[in-house]
Design a protein around this motif. Structure first.
Motif, PDB file in Angstrom:
ATOM      1  N   HIS A   1       0.822  -1.210   0.000  1.00 61.56           N
ATOM      2  CA  HIS A   1       0.000   0.000   0.000  1.00 61.56           C
ATOM      3  C   HIS A   1       0.859   1.265   0.000  1.00 61.56           C
ATOM      4  CE1 HIS A   1      -3.022  -2.977   1.203  1.00 61.56           C
ATOM      5  NE2 HIS A   1      -3.956  -2.099   0.817  1.00 61.56           N
ATOM      6  N   GLY A   2       1.946   1.229  -0.733  1.00 62.61           N
ATOM      7  CA  GLY A   2       2.711   2.451  -0.939  1.00 62.61           C
ATOM      8  C   GLY A   2       4.108   2.453  -0.360  1.00 62.61           C
ATOM      9  N   LYS A   3       4.406   1.566   0.551  1.00 62.75           N
ATOM     10  CA  LYS A   3       5.737   1.474   1.179  1.00 62.75           C
ATOM     11  C   LYS A   3       6.015   2.732   2.015  1.00 62.75           C
ATOM     12  CE  LYS A   3       7.246  -1.366  -2.679  1.00 62.75           C
ATOM     13  NZ  LYS A   3       8.191  -1.543  -3.797  1.00 62.75           N
ATOM     14  N   ASN A   4       7.208   2.754   2.634  1.00 59.98           N
ATOM     15  CA  ASN A   4       7.570   3.851   3.554  1.00 59.98           C
ATOM     16  C   ASN A   4       6.439   4.121   4.534  1.00 59.98           C
ATOM     17  OD1 ASN A   4       9.207   5.895   4.620  1.00 59.98           O
ATOM     18  ND2 ASN A   4       8.261   7.461   3.318  1.00 59.98           N
ATOM     19  N   MET A   5       5.854   3.030   5.062  1.00 59.57           N
ATOM     20  CA  MET A   5       4.728   3.122   5.963  1.00 59.57           C
ATOM     21  C   MET A   5       4.997   2.277   7.191  1.00 59.57           C
ATOM     22  SD  MET A   5       1.502   2.640   3.351  1.00 59.57           S
ATOM     23  CE  MET A   5       0.401   2.436   4.748  1.00 59.57           C
ATOM     24  N   ALA A   6       4.164   2.450   8.222  1.00 59.25           N
ATOM     25  CA  ALA A   6       4.240   1.618   9.414  1.00 59.25           C
ATOM     26  C   ALA A   6       2.826   1.256   9.845  1.00 59.25           C
ATOM     27  CB  ALA A   6       4.941   2.369  10.553  1.00 59.25           C
TER      28      ALA A   6
END
Length: 351
Positions: free
Chosen positions: A341-346
């Motif tokens: 769902h887009g990466k660079n996420m937590a």
């Protein structure tokens, strides 16, 4: 040639030289005073010491060691009973006890046996010859007058013997032990830690969790799985050296995080374990990690690095290794949600 002799052989040679000199002096005194029994014993002692040297030369150092210690114990007992307490011959028993302490890291049943025999013998000599005043001979006045000198000489010989032992045997032995321990530490580190990043590997992470954290009734447990986004593309486009650099730089971002354990889980994935942090703290840590990675400075043009973070928080994560695996699987699912769902996420779930 001396360096080729075994450590036990060096021990034997050191004491043989000292004890032969003392036995010769004692034999001379026995001869001068017509102490026939003592003279025979001293001659026997010299022969025994010569046999010890032969054992050493024949590379039978273990037998030499046994014979030498038996001779020291027997000689101390017989000489002290002959002369009485206070002439210093009883000190050789204490010397044997001291050697046991110097030799403690390789002590065997035989060593402990000699230790016990020498200690008991010393106490018995003290009681019978000092407290009860028992001795085999009534010594002439001129020998009694030499008591202080004989005590000093025997004390000097005992201390010198221990010093020689330490110099030629114990120091080298403990150096060898230190090298072995250092090598063990080195190979243990190789086994426990990832060679590139310096953090724990997967196997050691599991082992430490089992040894130190499972079933400890921690109230709050957090687990984060961090994955470097598009790491395969980094390797393909910039080379594996750059990929290795990215891995080490991402691990560098973990240094400011108060995690209990950090492990490289495989490839570009890392697992961080947190104890006694709140859910909000864990969320802030995940965001901080993402931001720290985005701020990594490098000299590779066009390179962009980010991470995705999946996590889980709860109070019973470490009740058992099975429960811990369930928590890891949930954190892994949250990670792949972020990757899809887009990466660079937590994403962190509370259980």
């Amino acid at each position: 040639m001396f360096n080729q002799i075994s450590t036990e052989g060096k021990l034997a040679i050191s004491f043989v030289i000292i004890c032969m000199a003392v036995s010769g002096y004692g034999g001379f005194l026995a001869y001068k005073q017509d102490m026939f029994a003592l003279l025979v014993f001293k001659i026997t002692a010299v022969v025994s010491f010569l046999a010890t040297l032969i054992f050493v030369i024949k590379d039978l150092a273990s037998l030499a060691n046994i014979l030498l210690r038996i001779q020291i114990i027997a000689g101390s007992i017989f000489t002290t009973i002959s002369y009485g307490f206070g002439y210093g011959y009883e000190l050789y028993l204490l010397g044997v006890v001291c050697v046991m302490f110097l030799d403690i890291k390789k002590s065997t049943f035989r060593s402990y046996l000699f230790f016990i025999i020498s200690a008991v013998s010393f106490l018995a000599l003290f009681y019978f010859t000092k407290m009860l005043g028992f001795s085999l001979y009534d010594l002439p006045e001129h020998i009694v007058s030499l008591k202080d000198e004989m005590l000093f000489a025997n004390l000097l010989i005992t201390v010198g013997g221990i010093a020689i032992y330490q110099q030629f045997f114990s120091v080298q032995y403990f150096n060898d032990i230190l090298k072995i321990d250092t090598q063990k530490d080195f190979y243990q580190k190789i086994a426990d830690y990832d060679a590139l990043t310096g953090v724990l590997n997967r196997q050691s992470f599991y082992r430490i969790v089992g040894e130190k954290f499972l079933e400890k009734n921690h109230e709050n447990i957090g687990v984060l799985i961090i994955d470097i986004d598009d790491f395969k593309a980094i390797n393909d486009n910039f080379g594996h050296d750059t990929g290795d650099m990215v891995l080490t730089q991402v691990v560098g971002c973990f240094s400011n995080i108060s995690s209990s354990l950090v492990a490289r889980w495989g490839g570009e994935e890392f697992v961080l374990l947190f104890v006694d942090e709140s859910f909000d703290d864990l969320s802030l840590i995940a965001d901080e990690l993402k931001n720290s990675v985005r701020q990594i400075r490098h000299d590779v043009s066009g390179l962009s690095v980010s991470v995705s973070v999946g996590g889980v928080f709860g109070s019973r994560i470490l009740d058992s290794i099975e429960q811990f695996d369930i928590a890891l699987n949930l954190a892994d699912k949250n990670l792949y949600f972020c990757k899809n769902h887009g990466k660079n996420m937590a994403k962190i779930s509370q259980i």
